[in-house]
Design a protein around this motif. Sequence first.
Motif, PDB file in Angstrom:
ATOM      1  N   GLU A  90      43.172  37.904  46.709  1.00 56.37           N
ATOM      2  CA  GLU A  90      43.035  36.570  46.442  1.00 56.37           C
ATOM      3  C   GLU A  90      41.986  35.921  47.516  1.00 56.37           C
ATOM      4  OE1 GLU A  90      46.335  33.097  45.968  1.00 56.37           O
ATOM      5  OE2 GLU A  90      47.216  35.202  46.252  1.00 56.37           O
ATOM      6  N   SER A  91      41.895  36.037  48.695  1.00 57.69           N
ATOM      7  CA  SER A  91      41.164  35.391  49.680  1.00 57.69           C
ATOM      8  C   SER A  91      39.666  35.476  49.175  1.00 57.69           C
ATOM      9  CB  SER A  91      41.213  36.139  50.906  1.00 57.69           C
ATOM     10  OG  SER A  91      40.863  37.379  51.122  1.00 57.69           O
ATOM     11  N   ILE A  92      39.159  36.600  48.791  1.00 56.22           N
ATOM     12  CA  ILE A  92      37.751  36.664  48.345  1.00 56.22           C
ATOM     13  C   ILE A  92      37.705  36.528  46.990  1.00 56.22           C
ATOM     14  CG2 ILE A  92      35.908  38.385  48.064  1.00 56.22           C
ATOM     15  CD1 ILE A  92      36.515  37.673  50.970  1.00 56.22           C
ATOM     16  N   GLY A  93      38.499  36.799  45.988  1.00 57.60           N
ATOM     17  CA  GLY A  93      38.629  36.247  44.687  1.00 57.60           C
ATOM     18  C   GLY A  93      37.600  36.663  43.722  1.00 57.60           C
ATOM     19  N   CYS A  94      36.876  37.832  43.899  1.00 58.59           N
ATOM     20  CA  CYS A  94      35.835  38.522  43.079  1.00 58.59           C
ATOM     21  C   CYS A  94      36.379  38.704  41.523  1.00 58.59           C
ATOM     22  CB  CYS A  94      35.196  39.631  43.709  1.00 58.59           C
ATOM     23  SG  CYS A  94      34.300  39.324  44.877  1.00 58.59           S
ATOM     24  N   THR A  95      37.685  39.235  41.529  1.00 55.15           N
ATOM     25  CA  THR A  95      38.184  39.863  40.294  1.00 55.15           C
ATOM     26  C   THR A  95      38.918  38.569  39.645  1.00 55.15           C
ATOM     27  OG1 THR A  95      40.466  39.924  41.567  1.00 55.15           O
ATOM     28  CG2 THR A  95      38.826  42.125  41.068  1.00 55.15           C
ATOM     29  N   GLU A  96      38.753  37.227  40.082  1.00 55.98           N
ATOM     30  CA  GLU A  96      38.979  36.162  39.208  1.00 55.98           C
ATOM     31  C   GLU A  96      38.001  36.275  37.865  1.00 55.98           C
ATOM     32  OE1 GLU A  96      38.967  32.576  41.372  1.00 55.98           O
ATOM     33  OE2 GLU A  96      40.546  33.329  42.933  1.00 55.98           O
ATOM     34  N   CYS A  97      36.916  36.745  38.059  1.00 61.58           N
ATOM     35  CA  CYS A  97      35.808  36.557  37.124  1.00 61.58           C
ATOM     36  C   CYS A  97      35.207  37.997  36.719  1.00 61.58           C
ATOM     37  CB  CYS A  97      34.604  35.586  37.529  1.00 61.58           C
ATOM     38  SG  CYS A  97      35.187  33.892  37.635  1.00 61.58           S
ATOM     39  N   HIS A  98      35.345  38.909  37.706  1.00 62.94           N
ATOM     40  CA  HIS A  98      34.656  40.078  37.561  1.00 62.94           C
ATOM     41  C   HIS A  98      35.561  41.201  37.516  1.00 62.94           C
ATOM     42  CE1 HIS A  98      30.650  38.532  38.609  1.00 62.94           C
ATOM     43  NE2 HIS A  98      31.166  37.602  39.161  1.00 62.94           N
ATOM     44  N   GLU A  99      35.157  42.391  36.782  1.00 62.09           N
ATOM     45  CA  GLU A  99      35.989  43.339  36.698  1.00 62.09           C
ATOM     46  C   GLU A  99      35.569  44.392  38.041  1.00 62.09           C
ATOM     47  OE1 GLU A  99      36.690  47.685  34.464  1.00 62.09           O
ATOM     48  OE2 GLU A  99      36.119  45.800  33.193  1.00 62.09           O
ATOM     49  N   TRP A 100      36.728  44.841  38.652  1.00 66.95           N
ATOM     50  CA  TRP A 100      36.344  45.709  39.933  1.00 66.95           C
ATOM     51  C   TRP A 100      37.522  47.049  39.818  1.00 66.95           C
ATOM     52  CZ3 TRP A 100      33.439  47.674  43.219  1.00 66.95           C
ATOM     53  CH2 TRP A 100      33.900  48.193  44.313  1.00 66.95           C
ATOM     54  N   ARG A 101      37.033  48.119  39.485  1.00 74.50           N
ATOM     55  CA  ARG A 101      37.631  49.209  39.235  1.00 74.50           C
ATOM     56  C   ARG A 101      39.138  49.088  38.391  1.00 74.50           C
ATOM     57  NH1 ARG A 101      36.798  51.915  45.274  1.00 74.50           N
ATOM     58  NH2 ARG A 101      34.699  51.867  45.407  1.00 74.50           N
ATOM     59  N   GLY A 102      38.897  48.348  37.396  1.00 73.02           N
ATOM     60  CA  GLY A 102      39.935  48.231  36.585  1.00 73.02           C
ATOM     61  C   GLY A 102      40.773  46.796  36.643  1.00 73.02           C
ATOM     62  N   ALA A 103      40.755  46.195  37.897  1.00 74.37           N
ATOM     63  CA  ALA A 103      41.219  45.082  37.947  1.00 74.37           C
ATOM     64  C   ALA A 103      40.395  43.975  37.817  1.00 74.37           C
ATOM     65  CB  ALA A 103      41.635  45.023  39.428  1.00 74.37           C
ATOM     66  N   PHE A 104      40.836  43.106  37.046  1.00 68.40           N
ATOM     67  CA  PHE A 104      40.210  41.566  36.771  1.00 68.40           C
ATOM     68  C   PHE A 104      41.105  40.450  36.009  1.00 68.40           C
ATOM     69  CE2 PHE A 104      40.100  43.962  32.863  1.00 68.40           C
ATOM     70  CZ  PHE A 104      40.224  43.039  31.847  1.00 68.40           C
ATOM     71  N   GLU A 105      41.006  39.213  36.511  1.00 65.88           N
ATOM     72  CA  GLU A 105      41.820  38.201  35.764  1.00 65.88           C
ATOM     73  C   GLU A 105      41.220  37.794  34.596  1.00 65.88           C
ATOM     74  OE1 GLU A 105      42.766  35.115  38.449  1.00 65.88           O
ATOM     75  OE2 GLU A 105      43.356  36.516  39.958  1.00 65.88           O
ATOM     76  N   GLN A 106      39.915  37.544  34.421  1.00 69.51           N
ATOM     77  CA  GLN A 106      39.215  37.103  33.349  1.00 69.51           C
ATOM     78  C   GLN A 106      37.852  37.900  33.552  1.00 69.51           C
ATOM     79  OE1 GLN A 106      39.301  32.613  32.398  1.00 69.51           O
ATOM     80  NE2 GLN A 106      39.489  32.321  34.534  1.00 69.51           N
ATOM     81  N   ASP A 107      37.461  38.231  32.258  1.00 68.32           N
ATOM     82  CA  ASP A 107      36.015  39.070  32.193  1.00 68.32           C
ATOM     83  C   ASP A 107      35.118  38.150  31.818  1.00 68.32           C
ATOM     84  OD1 ASP A 107      34.345  41.143  32.152  1.00 68.32           O
ATOM     85  OD2 ASP A 107      35.097  42.000  30.356  1.00 68.32           O
ATOM     86  N   LEU A 108      34.532  37.484  33.016  1.00 66.98           N
ATOM     87  CA  LEU A 108      33.508  36.329  32.847  1.00 66.98           C
ATOM     88  C   LEU A 108      32.224  36.965  33.264  1.00 66.98           C
ATOM     89  CD1 LEU A 108      35.441  33.104  33.669  1.00 66.98           C
ATOM     90  CD2 LEU A 108      35.090  34.024  31.245  1.00 66.98           C
ATOM     91  N   GLY A 109      32.016  37.685  33.872  1.00 64.47           N
ATOM     92  CA  GLY A 109      31.012  38.080  34.796  1.00 64.47           C
ATOM     93  C   GLY A 109      30.776  39.654  34.840  1.00 64.47           C
ATOM     94  N   PRO A 110      29.573  40.112  34.948  1.00 65.45           N
ATOM     95  CA  PRO A 110      29.274  41.667  35.110  1.00 65.45           C
ATOM     96  C   PRO A 110      30.247  42.321  35.612  1.00 65.45           C
ATOM     97  CG  PRO A 110      27.148  40.180  35.636  1.00 65.45           C
ATOM     98  CD  PRO A 110      28.248  39.324  35.545  1.00 65.45           C
ATOM     99  N   VAL A 111      30.623  43.513  35.218  1.00 68.50           N
ATOM    100  CA  VAL A 111      31.454  44.405  35.852  1.00 68.50           C
ATOM    101  C   VAL A 111      30.885  44.779  37.344  1.00 68.50           C
ATOM    102  CG1 VAL A 111      32.542  46.872  35.825  1.00 68.50           C
ATOM    103  CG2 VAL A 111      32.333  45.432  33.866  1.00 68.50           C
TER     104      VAL A 111
END
Length: 594
Positions: free
Chosen positions: A518-539
């Motif tokens: 949550e502190s970095i928050g990359c998966t808020e927009c990007h998929e990272w090894r299957g984890a993401f909240e919103q798929d808004l940017g490149p995997v």
Amino acid sequence: MRLVLDWLDDRTGYRRLVRAALVEAIPGGAKWRYVWGSTLTFAVAVQFITGLALWASYSANAQGAWESVFYIQNDMAGGWLLRGIHHYMAHATMILLVLHLMQIVVAGAYRAPREVNFWFGLALLFIVLGLSLTGYLLPWDQQGYWATKVATSIASITPFIGPALQEALIGGADYGHLTLTRFFALHAGVLPGALIALIAGHVFLFRRHGVTTGERPAGARAGGNPDGQFWPDQALRDAVACLAVMAAVLYLVIRTGGAPLGAPADASEPYAAARPEWYFMFLFQWLTYFPAETEILGAIVIPGLVVTLIALMPFAGRWRLGHRFNLGFTGTILAGVGLLTWLAYAQDRADPEFVAAQHRAEAAAERIVELARGPDGIPPSGALTLLRNDPLTQGPQLFADRCASCHSYDGHDGLGNELAEAQTAADLKGFASREWLTGLLDPEQIATPRYFGGTDFARGRMVRMVQSRIAGFDAAQRDDLAKVVKALSAEAALPQQAALDEADRDEIAEGAALLASESIGCTECHEWRGAFEQDLGPVLTGFGSREWLTGFIGDASHPRFYGDSNDRMPAFGPDEILSEAEIGLLVGWLRGEW
């Protein structure tokens, strides 16, 4: 031994031949200014000897010419020395021939009854020029190929016979195997035969008319100097001069490592660095002053008039005023040639495009040697295949052709040239490396032209997140961000970072876990090894890897990457802008895979 020599003389009469060759009166005695003819003959003899030795290992075909020269230069014992002597002695031959002709003009040795011998000397000059021109193509490298193409195109403007002459020279409608074989036949057969005949006739006429001193009639004393003999007086000076010429050539060969060899000839790859040898540069520069519609004047008419005036010198030189005119005319021609040559080189040095093209040519020449010496050597398809399949060679060219209209590479177009248009997309030097990603996540850099500053993303979520959230990171969060950068960059598996990735395995593992935090928050927009909240940017899984980058260049509007938010990035694959092989070469270059 004497009995053997007497028997041999009885059967062959060799002593008479030796006396005829060596016993010659030198009016006024031996002089150093008489050495030019002998040194020229020596240089031609060296060219014949080294040329025959090179011929034994040369393959005169478009598929094997460069490869055979590469073998001579790099693998054959002493081949580099042999080829270097042949190359630099050709330069020496040109200089010696001009000096010899100048000596003849200054001494007035072109006047009656020596007119024919003077014309023989002019013919020798043109044959030597022809040998240089035809020999330039034989290595079948880029320099020789494109310079010869320019030279033969000049032949096409010859009145009445131009197109037919050009077709006869190149062996058809385009340059290829027949061009090489015809030039080789001229260089190794026709022109050397004509050269031998002219030298024989030249020496015969010289011996018939004797030495011209320009000082006095034969038999008189000159400045108190008695007449001398060719042997041993003049022969010793000639031998010393020949030794000096050979020493100078060997010095150049050793200093430079032999004759240059560029990358293999490639008709599909324009070569902006193509230039003739220095003794043709004056003509190259001269023709730049004539537009296409008047090129015939500069290439045919004016040079033809100059040569005609030179050929008529023996008739003008009968009078003292005519001889002075001839001296002035010769000096003017030499000065003009020198000035044009200097201008040609000065303009090239001041031309950024030529300098860049020359650097690329030198890099390609070094690269092909490296590839040819690789474990697999030169393939049956030829050395050119190595370059065409080489990311380091082809990647920059593809980038300049297809990517540099928006992107830059370290501030230039990939080839070292200034960008033709303003940069509107990211600079891709070091893409996916730790340094590149660190700049991308820097609040001060992300919105600059190096990254998103020239794109629609400059006002997007990524830029806002970096400039707001990351800008407020404390020291601990910045340390975590550095680990995230290492983890994300490790996904690319860049060859130049392999040692760093191996050494930082623990930090990379921590960074991989932090990417979804949550502190970095990359998966808020990007998929990272299957984890993401919103798929808004490149995997981000596999970010920058060969597979990821190949797919991104192929179609950045794919849902895996930017989807509908793609900003002007063409679909290079589906739209067939680049072939699969070309995308692979571009990817390999961007990733440093060579």
